[in-house]
Design a protein around this motif. Sequence first.
Motif, PDB file in Angstrom:
ATOM      1  N   UNK A 235       7.213 -25.898  -5.145  1.00  0.00           N
ATOM      2  CA  UNK A 235       6.027 -25.789  -5.049  1.00  0.00           C
ATOM      3  C   UNK A 235       5.099 -27.026  -5.667  1.00  0.00           C
ATOM      4  N   UNK A 236       5.171 -28.298  -5.382  1.00  0.00           N
ATOM      5  CA  UNK A 236       4.651 -29.338  -6.033  1.00  0.00           C
ATOM      6  C   UNK A 236       3.259 -29.368  -6.027  1.00  0.00           C
ATOM      7  N   UNK A 237       2.597 -29.732  -7.057  1.00  0.00           N
ATOM      8  CA  UNK A 237       1.076 -30.017  -7.197  1.00  0.00           C
ATOM      9  C   UNK A 237       0.966 -31.650  -7.436  1.00  0.00           C
ATOM     10  N   UNK A 238      -0.036 -32.368  -6.759  1.00  0.00           N
ATOM     11  CA  UNK A 238       0.193 -33.654  -6.910  1.00  0.00           C
ATOM     12  C   UNK A 238      -1.594 -34.213  -7.140  1.00  0.00           C
ATOM     13  N   UNK A 239      -1.327 -35.163  -7.620  1.00  0.00           N
ATOM     14  CA  UNK A 239      -2.966 -36.201  -7.663  1.00  0.00           C
ATOM     15  C   UNK A 239      -2.384 -37.364  -7.341  1.00  0.00           C
ATOM     16  N   UNK A 240      -3.434 -38.194  -6.540  1.00  0.00           N
ATOM     17  CA  UNK A 240      -3.157 -39.289  -6.057  1.00  0.00           C
ATOM     18  C   UNK A 240      -4.362 -40.262  -5.834  1.00  0.00           C
ATOM     19  N   UNK A 241      -4.154 -41.474  -5.644  1.00  0.00           N
ATOM     20  CA  UNK A 241      -5.373 -42.200  -5.326  1.00  0.00           C
ATOM     21  C   UNK A 241      -5.163 -43.425  -4.409  1.00  0.00           C
ATOM     22  N   UNK A 242      -5.966 -43.692  -3.483  1.00  0.00           N
ATOM     23  CA  UNK A 242      -5.940 -44.762  -2.555  1.00  0.00           C
ATOM     24  C   UNK A 242      -6.943 -45.834  -2.559  1.00  0.00           C
ATOM     25  N   UNK A 243      -6.662 -47.070  -3.134  1.00  0.00           N
ATOM     26  CA  UNK A 243      -7.650 -48.076  -3.160  1.00  0.00           C
ATOM     27  C   UNK A 243      -7.421 -49.241  -1.911  1.00  0.00           C
ATOM     28  N   UNK A 244      -8.313 -49.496  -0.869  1.00  0.00           N
ATOM     29  CA  UNK A 244      -8.093 -50.123   0.214  1.00  0.00           C
ATOM     30  C   UNK A 244      -9.169 -51.002   0.353  1.00  0.00           C
ATOM     31  N   UNK A 245      -9.016 -52.409   0.433  1.00  0.00           N
ATOM     32  CA  UNK A 245     -10.213 -53.171   0.730  1.00  0.00           C
ATOM     33  C   UNK A 245     -10.060 -53.773   2.142  1.00  0.00           C
ATOM     34  N   UNK A 246      -9.168 -53.563   2.903  1.00  0.00           N
ATOM     35  CA  UNK A 246      -8.972 -54.259   4.380  1.00  0.00           C
ATOM     36  C   UNK A 246      -9.968 -54.041   5.156  1.00  0.00           C
ATOM     37  N   UNK A 247     -10.166 -55.113   6.018  1.00  0.00           N
ATOM     38  CA  UNK A 247     -11.622 -55.133   6.871  1.00  0.00           C
ATOM     39  C   UNK A 247     -11.411 -54.391   7.995  1.00  0.00           C
ATOM     40  N   UNK A 248     -10.288 -53.830   8.353  1.00  0.00           N
ATOM     41  CA  UNK A 248     -10.170 -52.736   9.449  1.00  0.00           C
ATOM     42  C   UNK A 248      -9.351 -51.539   8.976  1.00  0.00           C
ATOM     43  N   UNK A 249      -9.223 -50.391   9.472  1.00  0.00           N
ATOM     44  CA  UNK A 249      -8.410 -49.122   9.436  1.00  0.00           C
ATOM     45  C   UNK A 249      -7.346 -49.375  10.511  1.00  0.00           C
TER      46      UNK A 249
END
Length: 198
Positions: free
Chosen positions: A146-160
């Motif tokens: 039963x995992x609990x998690x914390x995360x972040x995403x930093x993305x400066x790309x010009x297109x998804x």
Amino acid sequence: AGYSPDTGATGGVKFTDRGTGPQDLTLDFNVLAAVRRQLSADFALVDPGFYRGRFLAMAEASYSLDPAKRFFGLGNNHVLEPLSSHSHRRKSVRLTLGARVASKLIVAASIGYEENKIEIGRLDERAPATIDAFSGLTGINGGRSTPVSASFVLNNRESITRPTRGWSLLGKIAHADRGFNSSFQFTRYTLDVSYLLP
């Protein structure tokens, strides 16, 4: 439709709908079955932006069954034939809530439940049962986490969809504890950094 030496003939259905309902939800569902009785199903429902686009939410569920999974051992990249075989059944659900703290930065928290069951199954004629051949292996009978998690995403790309330049940085900490009905206790750290150079 397809074919694989491990599964034989395979067929399935995938359905994705974006912009569902007034919340512009994304619904994704797929089912895959094989003649050798392998089965998998995945479901995801995503709200990409609520409360003025500041938050996002996702619910996921998956199920898989392989009645004759081949096991080549751990770290044995040179092994050509399976050392053993077993049946592996996996069920999981996960809920994630994220927040856009900046135009290029998202932080998120999630909680999940995963159950793995390993049994003798349909034996490969060339290999014994995994639970007999590797009886001392940690988690050989499966279990719950039963995992609990914390995360972040930093993305400066010009297109998804088709980016050609920019950074992507992802970090995640997941923890499972026996105090939360887990069969195992562990902490997993993930860091992924990539840069696209045109």
